[in-house]
Design a protein around this motif. Sequence first.
Motif, PDB file in Angstrom:
ATOM      1  N   VAL A 168     -45.698 -10.939  46.597  1.00  0.00           N
ATOM      2  CA  VAL A 168     -44.429 -11.488  47.059  1.00  0.00           C
ATOM      3  C   VAL A 168     -44.591 -12.964  47.380  1.00  0.00           C
ATOM      4  CG1 VAL A 168     -43.782  -9.248  48.007  1.00  0.00           C
ATOM      5  CG2 VAL A 168     -44.817 -10.944  49.499  1.00  0.00           C
ATOM      6  N   ARG A 169     -43.475 -13.627  47.568  1.00  0.00           N
ATOM      7  CA  ARG A 169     -43.503 -15.049  47.863  1.00  0.00           C
ATOM      8  C   ARG A 169     -44.262 -15.307  49.160  1.00  0.00           C
ATOM      9  NH1 ARG A 169     -37.732 -17.730  45.968  1.00  0.00           N
ATOM     10  NH2 ARG A 169     -37.762 -16.867  43.865  1.00  0.00           N
ATOM     11  N   ARG A 204     -47.167  -6.765  48.736  1.00  0.00           N
ATOM     12  CA  ARG A 204     -46.149  -5.737  48.994  1.00  0.00           C
ATOM     13  C   ARG A 204     -46.808  -4.371  49.168  1.00  0.00           C
ATOM     14  NH1 ARG A 204     -40.989  -5.901  47.867  1.00  0.00           N
ATOM     15  NH2 ARG A 204     -41.180  -7.711  46.488  1.00  0.00           N
ATOM     16  N   THR A 205     -46.263  -3.573  50.063  1.00  0.00           N
ATOM     17  CA  THR A 205     -46.672  -2.172  50.129  1.00  0.00           C
ATOM     18  C   THR A 205     -46.345  -1.508  48.794  1.00  0.00           C
ATOM     19  OG1 THR A 205     -46.244  -2.055  52.506  1.00  0.00           O
ATOM     20  CG2 THR A 205     -46.281   0.033  51.296  1.00  0.00           C
ATOM     21  N   TRP A 206     -47.304  -0.860  48.175  1.00  0.00           N
ATOM     22  CA  TRP A 206     -47.037  -0.290  46.859  1.00  0.00           C
ATOM     23  C   TRP A 206     -47.035   1.238  46.839  1.00  0.00           C
ATOM     24  CZ3 TRP A 206     -50.443   2.836  44.146  1.00  0.00           C
ATOM     25  CH2 TRP A 206     -51.769   2.840  44.582  1.00  0.00           C
ATOM     26  N   LEU A 207     -47.458   1.867  47.942  1.00  0.00           N
ATOM     27  CA  LEU A 207     -47.504   3.329  48.002  1.00  0.00           C
ATOM     28  C   LEU A 207     -46.995   3.780  49.368  1.00  0.00           C
ATOM     29  CD1 LEU A 207     -48.345   6.120  46.858  1.00  0.00           C
ATOM     30  CD2 LEU A 207     -50.643   5.670  47.758  1.00  0.00           C
ATOM     31  N   GLY A 234     -33.857   2.931  51.329  1.00  0.00           N
ATOM     32  CA  GLY A 234     -34.318   3.753  52.440  1.00  0.00           C
ATOM     33  C   GLY A 234     -35.781   3.624  52.793  1.00  0.00           C
ATOM     34  N   LEU A 235     -36.491   2.713  52.129  1.00  0.00           N
ATOM     35  CA  LEU A 235     -37.932   2.596  52.368  1.00  0.00           C
ATOM     36  C   LEU A 235     -38.331   1.236  52.926  1.00  0.00           C
ATOM     37  CD1 LEU A 235     -39.202   4.450  49.177  1.00  0.00           C
ATOM     38  CD2 LEU A 235     -39.156   5.323  51.519  1.00  0.00           C
ATOM     39  N   GLY A 236     -37.395   0.543  53.542  1.00  0.00           N
ATOM     40  CA  GLY A 236     -37.739  -0.701  54.209  1.00  0.00           C
ATOM     41  C   GLY A 236     -36.929  -1.881  53.748  1.00  0.00           C
ATOM     42  N   ASP A 237     -36.686  -2.829  54.675  1.00  0.00           N
ATOM     43  CA  ASP A 237     -35.878  -4.003  54.361  1.00  0.00           C
ATOM     44  C   ASP A 237     -36.608  -5.308  54.622  1.00  0.00           C
ATOM     45  OD1 ASP A 237     -35.968  -3.962  57.108  1.00  0.00           O
ATOM     46  OD2 ASP A 237     -33.796  -3.829  57.410  1.00  0.00           O
ATOM     47  N   HIS A 238     -37.936  -5.250  54.681  1.00  0.00           N
ATOM     48  CA  HIS A 238     -38.743  -6.449  54.859  1.00  0.00           C
ATOM     49  C   HIS A 238     -39.205  -6.951  53.493  1.00  0.00           C
ATOM     50  CE1 HIS A 238     -42.169  -9.003  56.101  1.00  0.00           C
ATOM     51  NE2 HIS A 238     -41.462  -9.179  57.198  1.00  0.00           N
ATOM     52  N   ALA A 239     -39.581  -8.219  53.435  1.00  0.00           N
ATOM     53  CA  ALA A 239     -40.033  -8.802  52.165  1.00  0.00           C
ATOM     54  C   ALA A 239     -41.214  -8.050  51.565  1.00  0.00           C
ATOM     55  CB  ALA A 239     -40.399 -10.273  52.365  1.00  0.00           C
ATOM     56  N   THR A 240     -42.054  -7.482  52.416  1.00  0.00           N
ATOM     57  CA  THR A 240     -43.236  -6.780  51.910  1.00  0.00           C
ATOM     58  C   THR A 240     -43.037  -5.272  51.824  1.00  0.00           C
ATOM     59  OG1 THR A 240     -44.169  -6.701  54.157  1.00  0.00           O
ATOM     60  CG2 THR A 240     -44.837  -8.551  52.751  1.00  0.00           C
ATOM     61  N   PHE A 245     -36.990 -12.690  47.974  1.00  0.00           N
ATOM     62  CA  PHE A 245     -36.500 -13.951  47.430  1.00  0.00           C
ATOM     63  C   PHE A 245     -35.248 -14.450  48.149  1.00  0.00           C
ATOM     64  CE2 PHE A 245     -35.196 -10.370  44.807  1.00  0.00           C
ATOM     65  CZ  PHE A 245     -33.807 -10.470  44.811  1.00  0.00           C
ATOM     66  N   ARG A 246     -34.912 -13.820  49.267  1.00  0.00           N
ATOM     67  CA  ARG A 246     -33.813 -14.298  50.101  1.00  0.00           C
ATOM     68  C   ARG A 246     -34.292 -14.360  51.550  1.00  0.00           C
ATOM     69  NH1 ARG A 246     -28.312 -11.221  47.938  1.00  0.00           N
ATOM     70  NH2 ARG A 246     -28.296 -12.167  45.865  1.00  0.00           N
ATOM     71  N   ALA A 247     -33.830 -15.373  52.276  1.00  0.00           N
ATOM     72  CA  ALA A 247     -34.278 -15.555  53.648  1.00  0.00           C
ATOM     73  C   ALA A 247     -33.944 -14.353  54.515  1.00  0.00           C
ATOM     74  CB  ALA A 247     -33.654 -16.824  54.225  1.00  0.00           C
ATOM     75  N   GLU A 248     -32.805 -13.713  54.248  1.00  0.00           N
ATOM     76  CA  GLU A 248     -32.393 -12.568  55.055  1.00  0.00           C
ATOM     77  C   GLU A 248     -33.083 -11.275  54.634  1.00  0.00           C
ATOM     78  OE1 GLU A 248     -29.163 -13.050  51.819  1.00  0.00           O
ATOM     79  OE2 GLU A 248     -30.571 -14.297  52.958  1.00  0.00           O
ATOM     80  N   MET A 249     -33.882 -11.337  53.564  1.00  0.00           N
ATOM     81  CA  MET A 249     -34.624 -10.173  53.055  1.00  0.00           C
ATOM     82  C   MET A 249     -33.652  -9.027  52.726  1.00  0.00           C
ATOM     83  SD  MET A 249     -38.111 -10.393  55.338  1.00  0.00           S
ATOM     84  CE  MET A 249     -37.290 -10.491  56.930  1.00  0.00           C
TER      85      MET A 249
END
Length: 284
Positions: free
Chosen positions: A232-233, A238-241, A181-187, A194-198
């Motif tokens: 991240v790759r 990555r957002t950490w907070l 629930g907090l995001g579906d982007h790589a970051t 680690f997947r192209a579709e994130m």
Amino acid sequence: MLGPMTRLAVLGDIHGHWTAADAPHLDGLGYDAVLVVGDLAGLRFSGTLKVARGLGALRTPTLVMPGNHDATHPLQLLAHVAGRPTLGAPLRPVQSRRLEALHEALGDCVVAAYSRHRVGDLTVVAARPHSMGGPDLAFRAMLSTYWGVDSFDASAARLRELVDGVDTEDIVFLAHNGPTGLGDHATSIWGCDFRAEMGDWGDPDLAEGIAFARRKGHRVRAVVAGHMHRRVRGGKARTWLVEDEGTSYVNAAEVPRIREGRHHHVAIEIDPARVQVEDRWAVA
């Protein structure tokens, strides 16, 4: 007048980056508790035991959430990643022996999994151990044997039971991996890099436990976890907070946590009016 403050130190995925100086350094900072989100080392269990013994030197009350690397055999990890978890089933006795050895090595530290722990004026609720994130329940056989959990729904039910027994207004959730629930982007804080579709790589059972605590009238002051490393790759961060609905979501997995002689942890201070979260790097 404000009530007393609770001060927590959070250690992200240690992955072997621990020295003899860490325990006295953290003890000297006067925290009420140390929360360890798991992954003490990597694929070598000898490294896990080495870090566990180091954590056992802490005098500050310490809760350790087992990560996906803690007590599992590398072939079990490989089987799960390959989508064939049944191939790792014969190694369950090895995992059981490793869990016993981990408990012994940690000394007075508490292995926190599906459990409640009073710290000051709040309760720490420890969620599902050994999480790897994603759409499949990792290490189902082990979870079923030790905790009677064989699905995300069963895990969410265990978390609801734990919350039902909380007698404080304020709750902090401790997990290895964070909630969905907090995001579906790589970051995103627990997004897949680690997947192209994130995709959202959080745990749905944890998200349900948090929502249930709110429905019961508790204030979920913080959710602390790691697993998805902050780097991240592609070299991005990555957002950490994340602050959402009055809750501070903290990804403490700064890997490696020791750089140029400085040691990392996250400091969290909680009082009735606010939650303050701070990255701290110091020479231990």
